[in-house]
Write a protein that holds these residues in place. Structure first.
Motif, mmCIF file in Angstrom:
data_model
loop_
_atom_site.group_PDB
_atom_site.id
_atom_site.type_symbol
_atom_site.label_atom_id
_atom_site.label_comp_id
_atom_site.label_asym_id
_atom_site.label_seq_id
_atom_site.Cartn_x
_atom_site.Cartn_y
_atom_site.Cartn_z
ATOM 1 N N GLY A 59 0.804 -1.209 0.000
ATOM 2 C CA GLY A 59 0.000 0.000 0.000
ATOM 3 C C GLY A 59 0.843 1.268 0.000
ATOM 4 N N VAL A 60 0.179 2.383 0.248
ATOM 5 C CA VAL A 60 0.813 3.700 0.248
ATOM 6 C C VAL A 60 0.747 4.282 1.657
ATOM 7 C CG1 VAL A 60 0.668 6.060 -0.644
ATOM 8 C CG2 VAL A 60 0.292 4.128 -2.174
ATOM 9 N N THR A 61 1.830 4.932 2.069
ATOM 10 C CA THR A 61 1.894 5.550 3.396
ATOM 11 C C THR A 61 1.862 7.061 3.261
ATOM 12 O OG1 THR A 61 3.205 3.708 4.264
ATOM 13 C CG2 THR A 61 3.239 5.768 5.517
ATOM 14 N N ARG A 62 0.905 7.701 3.916
ATOM 15 C CA ARG A 62 0.800 9.158 3.905
ATOM 16 C C ARG A 62 1.449 9.733 5.159
ATOM 17 N NH1 ARG A 62 -0.847 9.949 -1.352
ATOM 18 N NH2 ARG A 62 -2.517 8.472 -1.858
ATOM 19 N N ILE A 63 1.830 11.014 5.071
ATOM 20 C CA ILE A 63 2.312 11.699 6.266
ATOM 21 C C ILE A 63 1.182 11.686 7.295
ATOM 22 C CG2 ILE A 63 2.987 13.942 7.214
ATOM 23 C CD1 ILE A 63 4.431 14.523 4.629
ATOM 24 N N GLY A 64 1.465 11.257 8.481
ATOM 25 C CA GLY A 64 0.441 11.109 9.510
ATOM 26 C C GLY A 64 0.086 9.659 9.770
ATOM 27 N N ASP A 65 0.443 8.772 8.839
ATOM 28 C CA ASP A 65 0.176 7.345 9.041
ATOM 29 C C ASP A 65 1.183 6.704 9.990
ATOM 30 O OD1 ASP A 65 -1.992 7.483 7.377
ATOM 31 O OD2 ASP A 65 -1.009 6.574 5.645
ATOM 32 N N LEU A 66 2.373 7.307 10.090
ATOM 33 C CA LEU A 66 3.416 6.762 10.956
ATOM 34 C C LEU A 66 3.362 7.422 12.327
ATOM 35 C CD1 LEU A 66 6.471 6.661 8.517
ATOM 36 C CD2 LEU A 66 5.050 4.733 9.232
ATOM 37 N N SER A 67 3.849 6.713 13.327
ATOM 38 C CA SER A 67 3.898 7.261 14.683
ATOM 39 C C SER A 67 4.905 8.402 14.743
ATOM 40 C CB SER A 67 4.301 6.172 15.678
ATOM 41 O OG SER A 67 5.638 5.746 15.429
ATOM 42 N N ALA A 68 4.771 9.237 15.767
ATOM 43 C CA ALA A 68 5.699 10.359 15.943
ATOM 44 C C ALA A 68 7.129 9.856 16.098
ATOM 45 C CB ALA A 68 5.285 11.187 17.159
ATOM 46 N N GLN A 69 7.288 8.708 16.756
ATOM 47 C CA GLN A 69 8.621 8.143 16.960
ATOM 48 C C GLN A 69 9.277 7.776 15.633
ATOM 49 O OE1 GLN A 69 8.566 4.561 19.277
ATOM 50 N NE2 GLN A 69 10.781 4.297 19.256
#
Length: 633
Positions: free
Chosen positions: A227-237
């Motif tokens: 799939g595709v990962t958008r900014i905001g999909d990942l944790s802050a860490q």
């Protein structure tokens, strides 16, 4: 020029002599823009000058000292997370972990900066830095690189090493793109690696003549199995690791293309006693979060955009037609006094004055919204001949931005897209909006203002074109490339192994590591797998899911919805769940990958879960509600 504040276009980096062939392509694109009116741009510049004159303010321009040899490289290595290579005390383990994730072009970019820094240290007779061979296991100094070329020539390394001579004769012939045609935007392979493959080929260039955004080239990100990962999909860490990786990749891309990535030093301006205008983004957000936790965009900016969206989108010439400078200054003072008390009456404000306040808020930030360090890099994107590579560079620059700047920029661009969408009513097309907003983003009183004579028109058009790209392609630009996500996974895996190895029970842990490795290799050959999906915030029970090569995230969410409605599961919390025909909409639910080699990752509905399981077998999968917030970040 003005008496008190010589506002001009911000200084742009002088092109590298290596990029001379590219300049011809850039000039041809500039000719294509001749038919596009720049009147809005220069009118906006004049309005900014008049505003500065009317206030009789001294800008207090900061003097930017010329950096000594090696200083820029030292700053780069620090920002790239490699400060220990500068001779500072500390463990090399973090450096080893980071370098183990880099591609060949990225490692070559690191080596170039380290070699330059090492030479400068030797000239100053200071203690030598650690040799690159002793730390990274990649090619070391120039002498070693030459020996490597003679013994086992590497075509890619040879291209990088001899770029000074090759770039001068490089064929940068451009084939014009078909306007409106859809092309693939590959995010699986590092951009610098893609550029290295195209090093001897020709580039496609789009015509910048059309004012119609619909005629611009359309790019599609092919969804791989993950799939595709958008900014905001990942944790802050995990997102904290992205800017470092993006900086290294951007530098490698610029090296391949023959451009020098220049960065400014942050300018130090006088502090202000104001609460809203002229206040750093971080300070604004800290104050706003005391009133509304988890605020990502300054409340004042949200209020300005909301007011314009409600009453200004249909106004002809919105953004272009300037409001009264006297009224705008008076409104600023009222906002400083009444905004946080809730007494300010937005319905009494003229929409052109609100748009003037919006632009003034952006200009008055102590540091540019695009940051003082990277504003020259944003401006220099125009010099890249290929549209796709310009977007690649912009994508990396946006990932490098601090989170407050990135979120604020996204809110602004989303609003500008809405203005363009109402073009038939407000007479503001994509190019009009871009030319009006470019001076407000690229002019800043805290930065040097030197422009090569005769280059004003070219630089102005280039700045407007960069803004146009950010508005039109913002969905693409706010995507985290798959190769960067893969590098984050490698960093997390390496850190996990390092911590395990430091544990006292080394023998037992080593057995477990080998057992886990065998288990993973076995799992990768399995055509199916049964896993548990948790939804602890919604249900007390877990959902067993049978995975095969065709199982996607969307399928699991539909199965969860079906079982929830038909089997009468014990629901823990039904607050704010969307209802439709007595069933919960699965679009209100998200599946997260948590733990293993990732912190937390919101999954694309089209992610194939068996493939993801093979990459991260130790993660948990958790269903959560889609968080509700005014804007998407």
């Amino acid at each position: 020029s003005t008496r008190h504040c010589p506002w001009k276009m911000n200084q742009l980096p002088v092109k590298s002599p290596l990029a001379s062939p590219v300049s011809e392509s850039t000039n041809s694109r500039g000719e294509a823009l001749d038919n596009l009116s720049m009147d809005s741009f220069w009118l906006e510049v004049e309005n900014i000058k008049q505003s500065a004159e009317a206030e009789q303010e001294e800008c207090g321009l900061a003097d930017v000292k010329t950096q000594e040899e090696g200083e820029a490289e030292a700053e780069w290595l620090q920002d790239a997370g490699l400060s220990e290579l500068l001779g500072d005390p500390g463990s090399d383990s973090d450096n080893l972990v980071l370098l183990s994730t880099l591609t060949r072009t990225q490692a070559a970019a690191v080596q170039r900066r380290l070699d330059t820094y090492s030479r400068s240290r030797r000239r100053k007779n200071k203690h030598p830095v650690r040799h690159v061979r002793d730390i990274f296991g990649v090619v070391g100094s120039e002498e070693t690189a030459t020996e490597k070329e003679e013994s086992s020539p590497d075509p890619l390394w040879h291209n990088l090493r001899t770029s000074n001579t090759q770039r001068k004769t490089q064929d940068y012939s451009c084939t014009v793109r078909n306007p409106g045609k859809e092309e693939v935007f590959n995010m699986d392979v590092a951009y610098s690696e893609q550029a290295a493959v195209l090093l001897k080929g020709s580039f496609l260039s789009e015509s910048r003549k059309s004012k119609d955004g619909n005629a611009l080239t359309r790019f599609k990100i092919p969804k791989g199995r993950l799939g595709v990962t958008r900014i905001g999909d990942l944790s802050a860490q995990d997102m904290k690791k992205i800017p470092t990786l993006a900086l290294i990749e951007l530098t490698a891309l610029c090296d391949i293309l023959g451009f020098e990535l220049k960065r400014n030093k942050a300018a130090k301006l006088k502090t202000t006693e104001k609460r809203l205008f002229g206040v750093p983004l971080n300070t604004l957000l800290e104050n706003d979060q005391k009133l509304l936790p988890n605020t990502k965009v300054p409340l004042l900016l949200q209020a300005l955009l909301s007011c314009l969206e409600k009453r200004g989108l249909e106004t002809e010439g919105i953004l272009r037609v300037s409001g009264s400078q006297t009224r705008i200054k008076s409104l600023e003072q009222k906002l400083e006094r009444d905004f946080y008390t809730g007494l300010f009456r937005w319905d009494e404000v003229h929409q052109n004055d609100v748009s003037g306040l919006l632009k003034r808020f952006i200009r008055e930030l102590p540091a540019p919204l695009l940051t003082a360090e990277y504003l020259p890099a944003f401006a220099a994107v125009q010099n890249i001949p290929d549209l796709k590579q310009r977007l690649q560079a912009l994508n990396l620059l946006i990932l490098i931005l601090p989170e407050p700047n990135r979120n604020t920029l996204k809110a602004l661009l989303e609003f500008l897209s809405k203005v363009v969408a109402r073009e038939n009513n407000n007479k503001m097309n994509l190019w009009n909006v871009s030319t009006v907003m470019a001076p407000n983003l690229f002019m800043h009183k805290g930065l040097p203002n030197k422009i090569p004579e005769g280059k004003e028109k070219q630089l102005a058009e280039g700045a407007a074109d960069v803004v146009r790209m950010m508005i039109h392609y913002q969905d693409l630009l706010w995507t985290v490339s798959s190769f960067l996500v893969a590098q984050v996974r490698k960093l997390n895996e390496s850190n996990s192994k390092r911590y395990q190895f430091c544990d006292k029970r080394i023998k037992n842990l080593l057995r477990k590591i080998h057992a886990d490795k065998d288990k993973v290799e076995k799992n990768q050959g399995e055509p199916s797998k049964i896993v548990k999906v948790h939804a602890s915030l919604l249900l007390k029970d877990s959902l067993e899911v049978h995975l095969n090569n065709a199982t996607r995230v969307a399928d699991v969410l539909r199965q969860f919805q079906k079982n929830l409605c038909q089997n009468g599961w014990n629901i823990v919390n039904t607050v704010n769940l969307l209802k439709c025909n007595n069933s919960m909409e699965c679009t209100n639910l998200l599946l997260y990958e948590v733990g293993g080699n990732i912190g937390e990752h919101c999954l694309d509905p089209d992610t194939y879960l068996l493939d993801l399981y093979h990459i991260n077998p130790h993660a948990e999968w958790i269903i959560k509600q889609n968080p509700s917030y005014p804007r998407t970040f």
